[in-house]
Motif scaffolding. Structure first.
Motif, mmCIF file in Angstrom:
data_model
loop_
_atom_site.group_PDB
_atom_site.id
_atom_site.type_symbol
_atom_site.label_atom_id
_atom_site.label_comp_id
_atom_site.label_asym_id
_atom_site.label_seq_id
_atom_site.Cartn_x
_atom_site.Cartn_y
_atom_site.Cartn_z
ATOM 1 N N ALA A 28 -8.205 -11.097 -21.768
ATOM 2 C CA ALA A 28 -8.037 -12.459 -21.277
ATOM 3 C C ALA A 28 -6.872 -13.123 -21.996
ATOM 4 N N ARG A 61 -16.734 -11.173 -16.588
ATOM 5 C CA ARG A 61 -16.489 -12.527 -17.108
ATOM 6 C C ARG A 61 -17.389 -12.818 -18.308
ATOM 7 N N GLU A 81 -9.595 -19.004 -13.880
ATOM 8 C CA GLU A 81 -8.776 -17.806 -13.728
ATOM 9 C C GLU A 81 -7.642 -18.075 -12.744
ATOM 10 N N GLU A 82 -6.431 -17.720 -13.149
ATOM 11 C CA GLU A 82 -5.253 -17.968 -12.325
ATOM 12 C C GLU A 82 -4.668 -16.719 -11.703
ATOM 13 N N CYS A 84 -4.181 -12.059 -12.179
ATOM 14 C CA CYS A 84 -4.693 -10.820 -12.741
ATOM 15 C C CYS A 84 -3.624 -9.739 -12.618
ATOM 16 N N LYS A 110 -6.522 -10.737 -17.329
ATOM 17 C CA LYS A 110 -6.805 -11.937 -16.546
ATOM 18 C C LYS A 110 -6.225 -13.143 -17.277
ATOM 19 N N PHE A 112 -6.184 -17.099 -17.809
ATOM 20 C CA PHE A 112 -7.040 -18.267 -17.640
ATOM 21 C C PHE A 112 -6.290 -19.513 -18.099
#
Length: 164
Positions: A28, A61, A81-82, A84, A110, A112
């Motif tokens: 992340a 998640r 989340e924007e 990936c 991912k 975020f």
């Protein structure tokens, strides 16, 4: 099989006659105010993003947010989340002494949006529950090469933010 593996620093390691382990890891990138949350794992001198291998029975998640606590001390960060990015790389993990250090590593990164600063842990590095360190670092310091992160994470960062 490709005999070329890369370690955390991007050093090439050639290996003949190895049977690599196959792993899938999730990472992340918590970003807020132009900064990204990085961590130095215990006994490792190269920073990387929050994450790692998630047990099959754990939701991705939920796993990332559990690792967020273990690897940074944050119990939670409100985050959306924007985007990936996924990559597969031959990785050599020098910290795996008893296990096979040669890994075909499928990595999922991912991004975020972690919103605005919460006033806690904004400057410098702090100790984490797992015994490492974590800190919010300006993204420009990564792109300028001022701070060199885990090589595979660097590749993902460039793919996620090609214009920077």
């Amino acid at each position: 099989m490709n005999n070329l593996f890369f370690n955390r620093r991007g050093r090439e390691i050639f290996a003949d006659d190895v049977v690599p382990a196959v792993e899938k890891g999730y990472f992340a990138l918590f970003i807020r105010g132009g900064k990204v949350l990085l961590r130095y794992p215990p006994r490792v001198d190269v920073p990387e993003f929050i994450g790692g291998i998630c047990p099959r029975e754990e939701d991705v998640r939920a796993c990332l947010f559990r690792l967020l606590y273990e690897q940074s001390g944050y119990e939670q960060i409100p985050a959306v989340e924007e985007k990936c990015f996924e990559q597969e790389i031959n990785y050599f993990d020098e910290t795996l002494r008893a296990a096979n250090p040669f890994i075909v590593y499928h990595q999922v990164f991912k991004v975020f949006d972690a919103g605005e600063a919460d006033g806690k842990k904004d400057d410098g590095w702090w100790r984490t529950p797992e015994g490492g360190r974590a800190g919010w670092i300006d993204l420009y310091r990564l792109f300028e090469g001022e701070i060199r992160i885990n090589y595979t994470h660097w590749l993902a960062l460039q793919a996620l933010f090609p214009e920077d």
